[in-house]
Design an enzyme around this catalytic site. Structure first.
Site, short mmCIF file in Angstrom:
data_model
loop_
_atom_site.label_atom_id
_atom_site.label_comp_id
_atom_site.label_asym_id
_atom_site.label_seq_id
_atom_site.Cartn_x
_atom_site.Cartn_y
_atom_site.Cartn_z
N LYS A 109 0.86 -1.19 0.00
CA LYS A 109 0.00 0.00 0.00
C LYS A 109 0.89 1.22 0.00
CE LYS A 109 -4.48 0.87 0.13
NZ LYS A 109 -5.59 0.06 -0.34
N ASP A 149 -6.85 4.29 -4.65
CA ASP A 149 -7.51 4.13 -3.34
C ASP A 149 -8.18 5.48 -3.05
OD1 ASP A 149 -7.83 2.26 -0.95
OD2 ASP A 149 -7.03 4.03 0.03
P1 NAD Z 1 -13.66 7.47 -2.67
O1 NAD Z 1 -12.75 8.60 -2.36
O2 NAD Z 1 -14.18 7.31 -4.04
O3 NAD Z 1 -14.90 7.51 -1.69
C1 NAD Z 1 -14.83 7.70 -0.33
C2 NAD Z 1 -16.17 8.28 0.07
O4 NAD Z 1 -16.26 8.30 1.49
C3 NAD Z 1 -16.36 9.73 -0.40
O5 NAD Z 1 -17.69 9.88 -0.88
C4 NAD Z 1 -16.19 10.55 0.89
O6 NAD Z 1 -16.95 11.74 0.87
C5 NAD Z 1 -16.75 9.56 1.89
N1 NAD Z 1 -16.30 9.84 3.25
C6 NAD Z 1 -15.09 10.28 3.67
N2 NAD Z 1 -15.12 10.44 5.00
C7 NAD Z 1 -16.35 10.06 5.41
C8 NAD Z 1 -17.00 10.02 6.65
N3 NAD Z 1 -16.35 10.38 7.74
N4 NAD Z 1 -18.27 9.57 6.69
C9 NAD Z 1 -18.93 9.22 5.58
N5 NAD Z 1 -18.38 9.27 4.37
C10 NAD Z 1 -17.11 9.68 4.29
O7 NAD Z 1 -12.88 6.15 -2.17
P2 NAD Z 1 -13.19 4.65 -2.53
O8 NAD Z 1 -12.21 4.23 -3.54
O9 NAD Z 1 -14.63 4.42 -2.73
O10 NAD Z 1 -12.74 3.96 -1.14
C11 NAD Z 1 -13.62 3.87 -0.03
C12 NAD Z 1 -13.18 2.72 0.83
O11 NAD Z 1 -13.19 1.54 0.05
C13 NAD Z 1 -11.76 2.82 1.39
O12 NAD Z 1 -11.72 2.21 2.66
C14 NAD Z 1 -10.95 2.04 0.40
O13 NAD Z 1 -9.74 1.55 0.97
C15 NAD Z 1 -11.92 0.94 0.10
N6 NAD Z 1 -11.65 0.22 -1.15
C16 NAD Z 1 -11.75 0.84 -2.37
C17 NAD Z 1 -11.48 0.13 -3.52
C18 NAD Z 1 -11.62 0.73 -4.89
O14 NAD Z 1 -11.43 0.00 -5.88
N7 NAD Z 1 -12.00 1.97 -5.03
C19 NAD Z 1 -11.08 -1.21 -3.43
C20 NAD Z 1 -11.00 -1.81 -2.18
C21 NAD Z 1 -11.29 -1.07 -1.05
#
Ligand code: NAD
Length: 420
Positions: A109, A149
């Site tokens: 990461k 991410d």
């Molecule tokens: P992203 O930036 O697209 O979305 C994150 C969302 O969470 C945003 O809408 C943001 O406004 C919201 N957010 C931030 N703080 C918050 C809070 N305190 N309360 C509520 N909402 C809040 O990111 P993503 O890629 O969707 O990632 C989100 C999670 O999923 C992370 O934990 C990431 O590690 C995990 N993840 C993502 C992927 C991927 O392919 N995108 C893969 C595996 C895991």
């Protein structure tokens, strides 16, 4: 959002999870220690020219946690609160995640401490290119392959691919995944995490006798992972999305939100808050509301010992990484809430990243239907593997997923032996 007091160190959580599994599978002390340490990590401090012609020094990390099963794989996060321990934890979780879905990667990461919401596109590009240069000696299609991410996306990946390729003198599309299709990205990658999450939710719902069609869903974090999970549960499985939230707050509509319209509203206004016809609610309310299915899809440490007993969902699909702390797991298990742990529930992203890498290396690309079909096979099989261990060992799904994953990593470590 529930404030986690005192602040929970995600790497301590990650190490505790290893200990729990080590006790169950009877691991010796040395292997246990190996699994609780990253193989390799770097901190970089680098200058970036800002738009006003000043320059600022940023801090970035890359942690390669374990590569026993193959090249390291893991996303890069841009966030003001990134810490080395958070990156270590996320790298450990990537190791277990790749193992639980049986793809031939280790875990890594990266992260940069920055506030992308307050940076221009030019500043983000210069930051990305310099960070890539600083860590490029650790990257490569056979070494370590980053992906998006939190607050990084396909554009970020395109800059990384270009910067790395400039250093080599030829194009190396396989150095990152989550790229735009025009640069060797895969069909279906953008929605793979949410799609994979929706598949395992469907499988688990069958096992616990929960009807997804007409069932209610609350989603915390309406970003990439959260919005796609909502879209697929809504469009393909007939679920009713009753609440969603982002960093500014949440919205609720008893007879269901159209997640596509919410997405449009968020694109226009920057937040889901204020969506016409919905009631604005707090993030706590989203987590604790009466909904059949809860999808935490924001950041870690959201379900803690403080709010676990207030969770009313029957099924939790962890699209986010590390949203539930171990103490809360125990409470949820006692309340008979089925949790689909992050390393399984959000593994769709890394699975299609693996497909993307395989396509880049072959220079031969698959149609969307083939990508989704193969993704479904991996997710359905992985859910069944985890469910079987959970049933046989009478443990919750997270422990079962870790048992399966850690055993696979340990098998690779043992069969390779200790060098020299
Ligand atoms: P992203 O930036 O697209 O979305 C994150 C969302 O969470 C945003 O809408 C943001 O406004 C919201 N957010 C931030 N703080 C918050 C809070 N305190 N309360 C509520 N909402 C809040 O990111 P993503 O890629 O969707 O990632 C989100 C999670 O999923 C992370 O934990 C990431 O590690 C995990 N993840 C993502 C992927 C991927 O392919 N995108 C893969 C595996 C895991």
């Amino acid at each position: 959002m529930p404030k986690s007091e005192p602040v929970i160190n995600p790497f301590e959580t990650a190490k505790r999870q290893v200990d729990i599994v080590a006790d169950i599978i009877g691991l010796d002390e040395a292997t246990r220690e190996e699994l609780k340490h990253p193989k390799r990590e770097i901190s970089v401090y680098f200058p970036v020219r800002m738009d006003n012609n000043s320059y600022r020094v940023f801090t970035g990390y890359r942690v390669q946690y374990n590569m026993a099963r193959g090249p390291c794989k893991g996303g890069i996060r841009y966030h003001p609160q990134v810490t080395l321990d958070e990156v270590r934890a996320l790298a450990a979780w990537m190791t277990w995640k790749c193992a639980v879905v049986g793809i031939p990667y280790g875990g890594a990461k990266g992260g940069v401490i920055c506030d992308p919401k307050h940076m221009s596109k030019g500043e983000l590009e210069r930051l990305t290119r310099r960070y890539t240069s600083e860590i490029s000696f650790m990257l490569g299609p056979e070494i370590d392959i980053p992906a998006p991410d939190v607050y990084t996306d396909s554009q970020t990946m395109a800059w990384i691919m270009d910067t790395y390729s400039m250093g080599k003198g030829y194009s190396v599309p396989g150095v990152v995944t989550g790229k735009p299709i025009s640069l060797g990205g895969s069909e279906g990658r953008a929605e793979a995490t949410g799609r994979g999450c929706a598949y395992v939710v469907r499988e688990a719902a069958k096992d616990i006798g929960l009807r997804v069609k007409g069932g209610t869903v609350a989603v915390q974090g309406f970003g990439n992972a959260g919005s796609v999970t909502a879209n697929i549960l809504h469009d393909e499985q007939g679920a009713k999305i009753v609440a969603v939230s982002d960093s500014r707050g949440g919205i609720y509509k008893a007879d269901g939100l159209n997640p596509h319209e919410v997405e449009e509203h968020k694109t226009k206004t920057g937040s889901v808050v204020g969506f016409p016809g919905a009631k604005d609610i707090s993030n706590e309310e989203v987590l604790e509301m009466k909904a059949d299915i809860l999808i935490p899809a924001a950041l870690e440490n959201q379900i803690t010992s403080k709010n676990a007993d207030k969770i009313q969902a029957r099924l939790i699909g962890e699209a986010a990484n590390g949203p539930t702390v171990p103490e809360a797991d125990k409470v949820l298990f006692e309340k008979k809430i089925t949790v689909l742990p992050d390393i399984l529930a959000n593994a769709g992203g890394v699975t299609v990243s693996y497909f993307e890498w395989a396509q880049d290396i072959q220079g031969y690309f698959w149609p969307l239907a083939e990508v989704n079909e193969r993704l479904e096979q991996v997710m359905v099989r992985s859910y069944a593997d985890v469910h079987k261990v959970a049933t046989e060992r009478k443990v919750h799904n997270r422990t079962a997923a870790y048992v399966l994953a850690i055993q696979r990593v340990v098998d690779a470590i043992r069969i390779r032996g200790i060098y020299p």
